[in-house]
Design a protein around this motif. Sequence first.
Motif, PDB file in Angstrom:
ATOM      1  N   SER A 162      75.278  44.679  55.479  1.00 26.92           N
ATOM      2  CA  SER A 162      75.357  45.717  56.511  1.00 26.92           C
ATOM      3  C   SER A 162      74.657  46.994  56.068  1.00 26.92           C
ATOM      4  CB  SER A 162      76.819  46.003  56.869  1.00 26.92           C
ATOM      5  OG  SER A 162      77.527  46.470  55.738  1.00 26.92           O
ATOM      6  N   LEU A 165      70.738  46.280  56.345  1.00 24.32           N
ATOM      7  CA  LEU A 165      70.277  46.128  57.724  1.00 24.32           C
ATOM      8  C   LEU A 165      70.410  47.432  58.504  1.00 24.32           C
ATOM      9  CD1 LEU A 165      71.677  42.565  58.500  1.00 24.32           C
ATOM     10  CD2 LEU A 165      69.351  43.212  57.845  1.00 24.32           C
ATOM     11  N   THR A 166      71.416  48.231  58.173  1.00 19.07           N
ATOM     12  CA  THR A 166      71.560  49.534  58.825  1.00 19.07           C
ATOM     13  C   THR A 166      70.403  50.453  58.455  1.00 19.07           C
ATOM     14  OG1 THR A 166      73.974  49.374  58.887  1.00 19.07           O
ATOM     15  CG2 THR A 166      73.015  51.582  59.042  1.00 19.07           C
ATOM     16  N   ARG A 167      70.027  50.465  57.181  1.00 19.06           N
ATOM     17  CA  ARG A 167      68.928  51.328  56.744  1.00 19.06           C
ATOM     18  C   ARG A 167      67.581  50.852  57.278  1.00 19.06           C
ATOM     19  NH1 ARG A 167      67.982  53.711  51.170  1.00 19.06           N
ATOM     20  NH2 ARG A 167      66.646  54.895  52.568  1.00 19.06           N
ATOM     21  N   LEU A 168      67.466  49.556  57.541  1.00 22.08           N
ATOM     22  CA  LEU A 168      66.201  49.008  58.048  1.00 22.08           C
ATOM     23  C   LEU A 168      66.081  49.107  59.566  1.00 22.08           C
ATOM     24  CD1 LEU A 168      65.905  45.789  55.853  1.00 22.08           C
ATOM     25  CD2 LEU A 168      64.409  47.791  55.752  1.00 22.08           C
ATOM     26  N   LYS A 169      67.133  49.519  60.219  1.00 24.24           N
ATOM     27  CA  LYS A 169      67.121  49.580  61.678  1.00 24.24           C
ATOM     28  C   LYS A 169      65.990  50.484  62.169  1.00 24.24           C
ATOM     29  CE  LYS A 169      70.060  50.492  65.691  1.00 24.24           C
ATOM     30  NZ  LYS A 169      71.390  50.968  66.165  1.00 24.24           N
ATOM     31  N   ASP A 170      65.185  49.950  63.076  1.00 24.14           N
ATOM     32  CA  ASP A 170      64.076  50.666  63.720  1.00 24.14           C
ATOM     33  C   ASP A 170      62.893  50.944  62.788  1.00 24.14           C
ATOM     34  OD1 ASP A 170      65.480  50.742  66.134  1.00 24.14           O
ATOM     35  OD2 ASP A 170      66.457  52.630  65.615  1.00 24.14           O
ATOM     36  N   GLU A 172      59.509  49.875  61.086  1.00 21.45           N
ATOM     37  CA  GLU A 172      58.453  48.902  61.361  1.00 21.45           C
ATOM     38  C   GLU A 172      57.437  48.786  60.226  1.00 21.45           C
ATOM     39  OE1 GLU A 172      56.607  49.192  65.161  1.00 21.45           O
ATOM     40  OE2 GLU A 172      58.411  49.914  66.159  1.00 21.45           O
ATOM     41  N   LYS A 177      59.609  49.489  54.578  1.00 28.99           N
ATOM     42  CA  LYS A 177      60.664  48.480  54.421  1.00 28.99           C
ATOM     43  C   LYS A 177      60.884  48.155  52.949  1.00 28.99           C
ATOM     44  CE  LYS A 177      59.870  45.665  58.600  1.00 28.99           C
ATOM     45  NZ  LYS A 177      59.459  44.298  58.997  1.00 28.99           N
ATOM     46  N   LYS A 285      60.287  45.602  63.599  1.00 29.90           N
ATOM     47  CA  LYS A 285      61.690  45.898  63.319  1.00 29.90           C
ATOM     48  C   LYS A 285      62.460  44.633  62.959  1.00 29.90           C
ATOM     49  CE  LYS A 285      61.669  49.714  66.667  1.00 29.90           C
ATOM     50  NZ  LYS A 285      62.249  50.233  67.933  1.00 29.90           N
ATOM     51  N   THR A 287      65.552  42.664  63.475  1.00 25.87           N
ATOM     52  CA  THR A 287      66.645  42.555  64.438  1.00 25.87           C
ATOM     53  C   THR A 287      67.446  41.287  64.147  1.00 25.87           C
ATOM     54  OG1 THR A 287      65.374  41.267  66.050  1.00 25.87           O
ATOM     55  CG2 THR A 287      65.210  43.685  66.181  1.00 25.87           C
ATOM     56  N   GLU A 288      68.657  41.226  64.678  1.00 25.89           N
ATOM     57  CA  GLU A 288      69.487  40.037  64.474  1.00 25.89           C
ATOM     58  C   GLU A 288      68.808  38.795  65.037  1.00 25.89           C
ATOM     59  OE1 GLU A 288      73.464  40.393  65.848  1.00 25.89           O
ATOM     60  OE2 GLU A 288      73.910  42.191  64.672  1.00 25.89           O
TER      61      GLU A 288
END
Length: 395
Positions: A162, A165-170, A172, A177, A285, A287-288
């Motif tokens: 979590s 994935l939170t830090r990688l949100k949005d 690109e 990354k 991005k 995404t799940e």
Amino acid sequence: MGIKQRMRCWMSHGDAAESLPEGFSILAHTESSFAAAVADRARKVYGLQFHPEVAHTEHGSDILRNFAVRICNARQEWSMSNFIDNAVNDIRSKVKEGERVLAAVSGGIDSTVTALLVHRAVGDRLTCIFINHGLLREGEEDEVLDMFKTLGIKPIYIDASSRFLTRLKDVEDPEVKRLIIGEEFARVFDDAVKEHGPFHWLAQGTLYPDVIESGVSISREAATIKSHHNVAGLPKWLNLKVLEPLRQLYKDEVRQVARLLGVPEHMVKRHPFPGPGLAVRIIGKVTEEKLRICKRASRIVEEELARAGLYDKVWQAFAIVGDDRAVGVLGDGRVYGHIVSIRVVESVDAMTADWAKLPYELLARISNRITNEVEGVTWVTYAISSKPPATIEPQ
């Protein structure tokens, strides 16, 4: 000795000689480099701009052998067994009595061999941490923990998915990354130091190709192809000294060491996996949905290669997913789904690679399974670019 007048070679992507020092003469040149090989014969000093150590350079092994044996008069006594002894002794000389080592293990052959070498050197002063960043291959968590159990090492398992994935949100940009993942790894390590420490050293499975691609060079002008979080992305505030016992080795050499150390053969033959995980195989991005597609499609690729008896004959095989979409038909309805690209390459050392010429029937099975079994995928393509000019991983 044994070298042709004209040969194909893989040139350096970074440094170049602009002028020659006094006493040097030119041994070889190319259309774009006036001094691809130079020598000061009186002092027995030689220099190459190209890479003799990679498979794509013709007679590269002969060049290295001639230099080592005929010019330096070196005796051919080095072996992987010697490497293990030397690496263990080097680690012992660096890690002083009472100092403890923290190692991040991923189940990949590099971090596994690193952990085994350090464990042989310092015993229970090594603590291994297995961080699940949420970007692992399908089923990888259980496979890794089972393997280390058989090797007599019990890593501390941290599910930090979590956080990553939170830090990688949005995000690109692929370089951003990689650096975010490297920094977050360091933050998790920092938390582990506070909880399980104190630690003084961080052991990493850095290989020579990682160093080359990260642009680490004496020259400040060396080009960075990709930042590797175990080479360029560790922040200074981590405050741990670094052990990199595999820094001068290639993947095939690491596999030889792994066998000598007793790593199970199915793990030795496992395909390389990037430290940032599936984040670099997801374009744009993370995404799940794209993560789910990438995991399942990659597993299908591996399963079909194994079924065809080709898994052990290729270097890497995986699926890539981005934001490109294409129209497909599901039942009687129109579906606008993701395009998945399949990447399968052959290589010896990862410095160069060729795309694998797979049978059409195998490609058809892979495509049919992915479009039928992975929800949200309508098209499957096959990447046919070699390295260079492409890299093996898409980002």
